[in-house]
Design a protein around this motif. Structure first.
Motif, PDB file in Angstrom:
ATOM      1  N   LEU A 122       0.832  -1.201   0.000  1.00 18.70           N
ATOM      2  CA  LEU A 122       0.000   0.000   0.000  1.00 18.70           C
ATOM      3  C   LEU A 122       0.865   1.249   0.000  1.00 18.70           C
ATOM      4  CD1 LEU A 122      -2.741   1.483   0.253  1.00 18.70           C
ATOM      5  CD2 LEU A 122      -2.545   1.170   2.741  1.00 18.70           C
ATOM      6  N   GLU A 123       1.849   1.290   0.892  1.00 16.77           N
ATOM      7  CA  GLU A 123       2.703   2.477   0.996  1.00 16.77           C
ATOM      8  C   GLU A 123       3.454   2.743  -0.302  1.00 16.77           C
ATOM      9  OE1 GLU A 123       5.535   4.580   4.293  1.00 16.77           O
ATOM     10  OE2 GLU A 123       5.347   2.407   4.364  1.00 16.77           O
ATOM     11  N   GLU A 172     -10.525   7.724   3.578  1.00 17.06           N
ATOM     12  CA  GLU A 172     -11.769   8.042   4.260  1.00 17.06           C
ATOM     13  C   GLU A 172     -12.897   7.191   3.696  1.00 17.06           C
ATOM     14  OE1 GLU A 172     -12.652  12.231   4.055  1.00 17.06           O
ATOM     15  OE2 GLU A 172     -10.524  12.740   4.212  1.00 17.06           O
ATOM     16  N   VAL A 173     -13.875   6.910   4.542  1.00 17.12           N
ATOM     17  CA  VAL A 173     -15.063   6.200   4.077  1.00 17.12           C
ATOM     18  C   VAL A 173     -15.858   7.157   3.207  1.00 17.12           C
ATOM     19  CG1 VAL A 173     -17.225   5.091   4.757  1.00 17.12           C
ATOM     20  CG2 VAL A 173     -15.133   4.670   6.080  1.00 17.12           C
ATOM     21  N   GLU A 176     -11.714  -5.370   9.598  1.00 19.90           N
ATOM     22  CA  GLU A 176     -11.405  -4.207  10.427  1.00 19.90           C
ATOM     23  C   GLU A 176      -9.930  -3.818  10.391  1.00 19.90           C
ATOM     24  OE1 GLU A 176     -13.004  -5.271  14.238  1.00 19.90           O
ATOM     25  OE2 GLU A 176     -15.075  -5.231  13.497  1.00 19.90           O
ATOM     26  N   LYS A 177      -9.034  -4.802  10.314  1.00 18.38           N
ATOM     27  CA  LYS A 177      -7.599  -4.494  10.258  1.00 18.38           C
ATOM     28  C   LYS A 177      -7.273  -3.691   8.995  1.00 18.38           C
ATOM     29  CE  LYS A 177      -4.616  -7.514  12.510  1.00 18.38           C
ATOM     30  NZ  LYS A 177      -3.767  -8.702  12.520  1.00 18.38           N
ATOM     31  N   ALA A 178      -7.852  -4.090   7.884  1.00 17.43           N
ATOM     32  CA  ALA A 178      -7.594  -3.382   6.630  1.00 17.43           C
ATOM     33  C   ALA A 178      -8.181  -1.975   6.682  1.00 17.43           C
ATOM     34  CB  ALA A 178      -8.171  -4.159   5.453  1.00 17.43           C
ATOM     35  N   LEU A 199      -5.925   0.163   8.720  1.00 11.68           N
ATOM     36  CA  LEU A 199      -4.709   0.453   7.973  1.00 11.68           C
ATOM     37  C   LEU A 199      -4.962   1.546   6.939  1.00 11.68           C
ATOM     38  CD1 LEU A 199      -1.760  -0.216   7.143  1.00 11.68           C
ATOM     39  CD2 LEU A 199      -2.735  -1.888   5.555  1.00 11.68           C
ATOM     40  N   TYR A 200      -6.023   1.411   6.179  1.00 12.22           N
ATOM     41  CA  TYR A 200      -6.325   2.410   5.159  1.00 12.22           C
ATOM     42  C   TYR A 200      -6.530   3.788   5.794  1.00 12.22           C
ATOM     43  CZ  TYR A 200      -6.975  -1.656   2.109  1.00 12.22           C
ATOM     44  OH  TYR A 200      -6.792  -2.817   1.405  1.00 12.22           O
TER      45      TYR A 200
END
Length: 181
Positions: free
Chosen positions: A118-119, A154-155, A142-144, A147-148
């Motif tokens: 991702l980074e 943002e959602v 939830e972990k992902a 992380l995001y």
């Protein structure tokens, strides 16, 4: 597009994140199939939307030649253990954004591979004038989601009852985005 190889040592695991190469196509086909069977966090069940070696070669070539796409792999001792893609297009109304997706073999969870894929993708996007990275994530992952959010996502919305899983229940998909002014 291509990036330079980057090495990581996390919890005594040494791995490299690099651009996908055509020679990776056979292994990518195999691990994608395996990963699809290891988790319900992805859009596919094992064997669905199968991509064979030649299909991956075409994707890798297209992504290598495009300034709007990035295909990365994580490699441990010569073995591909995960990958990510950013896919954009040349349409004027959406040329500013890419869609991001990532997957890692379950035995390699907890070593920061997904985080580093991702980074690297964010660094590539930011340095190439891409203003938005969009992604979808299952509400139970939830972990992902955490992380995001750590990386500025943002959602943006919720796709209600978007996935039907093996427990016979429907689940929401969270639509997230990261905008780089």
């Amino acid at each position: 597009m291509l990036i330079e190889d980057k090495e990581y040592n996390i919890k005594h695991l040494h791995y490299i994140i690099r651009s996908a190469k055509k020679k990776d196509a056979k292994y990518l086909s195999k691990i994608r199939l395996q990963i699809d069977g290891e988790t319900e966090n992805l859009d596919r069940e094992q064997g669905e939307a199968f991509i064979d070696e030649s299909g991956f070669k075409q994707i890798i070539q297209r992504d290598t030649e495009s300034t709007r796409n990035l295909f990365l792999v994580a490699e441990v001792d010569g073995r591909i253990v995960g990958f990510s893609r950013c896919e954009g297009n040349e349409l004027k109304r959406t040329i500013h954004k890419v869609e991001f997706g990532v997957c890692v073999l379950k035995e390699f969870w907890g070593y920061g591979i997904g985080r580093n894929l991702l980074e690297e993708s964010i660094q590539w996007a930011d340095s190439n004038g891409i203003k938005k990275i969009a992604l979808n994530v299952l509400e139970t992952n939830e972990k992902a989601i955490e992380l995001y959010q750590q990386f500025g996502f943002e959602v943006e919305g919720i796709l209600k009852k978007d996935k039907f899983l093996s427990d016979g229940k429907y689940y929401n998909t969270i639509v997230m985005g990261r905008f780089n002014d």
